[in-house]
Scaffold this motif. Structure first.
Motif, mmCIF file in Angstrom:
data_model
loop_
_atom_site.group_PDB
_atom_site.id
_atom_site.type_symbol
_atom_site.label_atom_id
_atom_site.label_comp_id
_atom_site.label_asym_id
_atom_site.label_seq_id
_atom_site.Cartn_x
_atom_site.Cartn_y
_atom_site.Cartn_z
ATOM 1 N N SER A 85 -7.259 -4.910 1.282
ATOM 2 C CA SER A 85 -7.376 -4.731 -0.171
ATOM 3 C C SER A 85 -8.330 -5.746 -0.779
ATOM 4 O O SER A 85 -9.207 -5.392 -1.575
ATOM 5 C CB SER A 85 -6.009 -4.899 -0.839
ATOM 6 O OG SER A 85 -5.113 -3.941 -0.371
ATOM 7 N N GLN B 52 -6.827 1.681 1.646
ATOM 8 C CA GLN B 52 -5.944 2.639 2.326
ATOM 9 C C GLN B 52 -6.706 3.437 3.365
ATOM 10 O O GLN B 52 -6.182 3.736 4.437
ATOM 11 C CB GLN B 52 -5.258 3.518 1.277
ATOM 12 C CG GLN B 52 -4.341 2.664 0.405
ATOM 13 C CD GLN B 52 -3.472 3.430 -0.570
ATOM 14 O OE1 GLN B 52 -2.518 2.878 -1.085
ATOM 15 N NE2 GLN B 52 -3.798 4.680 -0.833
ATOM 16 N N GLY C 13 -2.743 -4.708 5.280
ATOM 17 C CA GLY C 13 -3.310 -4.020 4.115
ATOM 18 C C GLY C 13 -3.698 -4.990 3.011
ATOM 19 O O GLY C 13 -4.627 -4.727 2.243
ATOM 20 N N GLN D 98 -5.734 3.466 7.315
ATOM 21 C CA GLN D 98 -5.466 4.721 8.029
ATOM 22 C C GLN D 98 -6.422 4.874 9.214
ATOM 23 O O GLN D 98 -6.014 5.235 10.324
ATOM 24 C CB GLN D 98 -5.611 5.896 7.054
ATOM 25 C CG GLN D 98 -5.081 7.181 7.632
ATOM 26 C CD GLN D 98 -5.393 8.367 6.735
ATOM 27 O OE1 GLN D 98 -5.930 9.364 7.184
ATOM 28 N NE2 GLN D 98 -5.066 8.250 5.456
ATOM 29 N N ILE E 68 0.239 6.470 3.769
ATOM 30 C CA ILE E 68 -0.694 6.144 4.861
ATOM 31 C C ILE E 68 -0.056 6.468 6.209
ATOM 32 O O ILE E 68 -0.709 7.007 7.107
ATOM 33 C CB ILE E 68 -1.053 4.642 4.825
ATOM 34 C CG1 ILE E 68 -1.901 4.327 3.617
ATOM 35 C CG2 ILE E 68 -1.776 4.220 6.102
ATOM 36 C CD1 ILE E 68 -2.120 2.833 3.432
ATOM 37 N N ARG F 48 1.420 -2.089 7.993
ATOM 38 C CA ARG F 48 0.691 -1.468 6.886
ATOM 39 C C ARG F 48 0.415 -2.462 5.757
ATOM 40 O O ARG F 48 -0.715 -2.639 5.314
ATOM 41 C CB ARG F 48 1.466 -0.276 6.344
ATOM 42 C CG ARG F 48 0.720 0.462 5.237
ATOM 43 C CD ARG F 48 1.672 1.109 4.231
ATOM 44 N NE ARG F 48 2.798 1.756 4.831
ATOM 45 C CZ ARG F 48 4.079 1.468 4.501
ATOM 46 N NH1 ARG F 48 4.355 0.556 3.587
ATOM 47 N NH2 ARG F 48 5.083 2.089 5.077
ATOM 48 N N ARG G 173 -7.984 -0.421 -3.924
ATOM 49 C CA ARG G 173 -6.838 0.081 -3.167
ATOM 50 C C ARG G 173 -7.172 1.343 -2.370
ATOM 51 O O ARG G 173 -6.763 1.496 -1.226
ATOM 52 C CB ARG G 173 -5.708 0.375 -4.157
ATOM 53 C CG ARG G 173 -4.427 0.842 -3.523
ATOM 54 C CD ARG G 173 -3.396 1.071 -4.598
ATOM 55 N NE ARG G 173 -3.040 -0.182 -5.230
ATOM 56 C CZ ARG G 173 -1.963 -0.890 -4.911
ATOM 57 N NH1 ARG G 173 -1.164 -0.452 -3.972
ATOM 58 N NH2 ARG G 173 -1.683 -2.008 -5.534
ATOM 59 N N LEU H 11 0.842 -1.186 0.000
ATOM 60 C CA LEU H 11 0.000 0.000 0.000
ATOM 61 C C LEU H 11 0.887 1.249 0.000
ATOM 62 O O LEU H 11 2.097 1.165 0.196
ATOM 63 C CB LEU H 11 -0.912 0.007 1.225
ATOM 64 C CG LEU H 11 -1.966 -1.100 1.298
ATOM 65 C CD1 LEU H 11 -2.895 -0.853 2.484
ATOM 66 C CD2 LEU H 11 -2.776 -1.217 0.026
ATOM 67 N N ASP H 12 0.268 2.372 -0.220
ATOM 68 C CA ASP H 12 1.001 3.631 -0.295
ATOM 69 C C ASP H 12 1.593 3.985 1.074
ATOM 70 O O ASP H 12 0.849 4.133 2.048
ATOM 71 C CB ASP H 12 0.019 4.725 -0.747
ATOM 72 C CG ASP H 12 0.728 6.028 -1.049
ATOM 73 O OD1 ASP H 12 1.917 6.144 -0.698
ATOM 74 O OD2 ASP H 12 0.084 6.918 -1.615
#
Lengths: 169, 178
Positions: B36, B46, B32, B50, A31, B28, B42, A27-28
């Motif tokens: 997902s 995210q 994640g 978060q 975050i 993460r 995506r 993931l990015d």
């Protein structure tokens, strides 16, 4: 490293699918920074105490309950759209609690209990189901699986649970 | 050598936000992946992550076993996925668009197509089935761990996994046949 249970799957295509799904996903990393920004602005103090010990707990809890009730209401109405009444019955004289689990309640034993009809040993529940085909079975006293004798059986599953299939047209 | 989860939780509770940044970075991608596949795209994954990290921070005092921070956080992620998935279902925006990871080995094009086929099939499962399948086979949880994470009992989870596997097999067969 998570355990690999894919050996339970007898189908090669499924095993390949699981292998694909177990690939790492990135993931990015933004975050991380976004979360920390949010913490600094919305929760600047260290999280020392459980939230329920705070003075706002009762208000938060009440608001949560109201929110849940609010969110559930339209969902329930939505579920009624196009649904048809279906009555399920089971004769289980020795049972003290009977539930039905199936595709319509995600196999949740807490979701759909049957109630005694007044006739000795007879239990029933009325469902509202949209047209479709549903696998289901009864669970008596949380230990005995009993398929519905009034509907066609389906072949025994890998877990040996007898099931029936119900078609709502 | 990196700090243990318990040490990082203790430092966070003492006010060290850098320690929490390390926990975020550590979990993460591992959690994640579940998000997902569970929410199907995506961007929402995210958001789930978060939001989960933020909620976990606020409730960190409730984490009774800091050495099992990851399992505790996973429960929060699973619940956030359920919330987002319900919203997506209402909005009819569940796309089944999945992480587009380029594989390290093999034919990238065919592997990506295969990955997209799997994601489409996975996205068409009922959420409880998808959840059970992912927890069992992708995240590798035991049934007792799945029960703790989801709040469902083990017979129900076994049935959901079984039904998900049956349906996924049929869906993948249909895709290959078409």
């Amino acid at each position: 490293m998570p355990a690999d249970h894919s050996h339970e799957l007898q189908d090669e295509t499924l095993r390949r699918a699981v292998a694909e799904l177990r690939r790492p996903v990135a993931l990015d990393p933004e975050i991380d920074a976004a979360t920390l920004r949010r913490i600094r602005t919305q929760a600047p103090r260290p999280p020392g105490q459980p939230w329920w010990r705070s003075g706002r707990a009762a208000v938060t809890l009440a608001a949560g309950v109201l929110l849940v009730l609010f969110l559930r209401a339209p969902a329930s109405e939505h579920m009624m759209n196009g649904a048809r009444p279906v009555e399920l019955r089971l004769v289980a004289p020795a049972g003290s609690r009977v539930v039905v689990v199936g595709d319509f309640n995600d196999w949740d034993p807490a979701a759909t209990p049957l109630r005694p009809t007044g006739e000795p040993g007879v239990w029933k529940v009325e469902l509202r189901l949209k047209p479709g085909r549903y696998h289901y079975t009864f669970l008596v006293d949380q230990r005995q699986w009993v398929r519905d004798p009034s509907e066609p059986p389906v072949p025994l599953t890998d877990f040996g649970t007898p099931m029936s299939v119900l078609t709502v047209s | 050598m990196s700090d243990s989860d318990a040490a990082l939780v203790a430092r966070t509770l003492a006010g060290d936000l850098d320690a929490y940044a390390q926990l975020i970075s550590r979990y993460r991608d591992t959690l994640g992946r579940y998000a997902s596949y569970m929410v199907g795209n995506r961007e929402d994954a995210q958001e789930v992550m978060q939001d989960s990290f933020f909620r976990a921070y606020r409730s960190l005092g409730d984490c009774r076993q800091p050495e099992r921070f990851g399992a505790w956080l996973f429960r929060i992620v699973v619940n956030r996925c359920r919330t987002v998935q319900r919203r997506l279902s209402r909005d009819r925006q569940f796309t089944g668009e999945l992480p587009s990871e380029v594989p390290a080995n093999g034919d990238a094009t065919s592997s990506l197509e295969w990955g997209e086929e799997i994601s489409r099939a996975l996205a068409s499962l009922r959420p409880h089935y998808r959840e059970a399948f992912l927890l069992r086979y992708v995240e590798g949880l035991e049934y007792d761990e799945m029960a703790k994470v989801t709040g469902a009992n083990q017979p129900a989870l076994r049935m959901r996994v079984k039904r998900a596997s049956d349906q996924l097999r049929e869906l993948l067969r249909d895709i290959h046949a078409s």
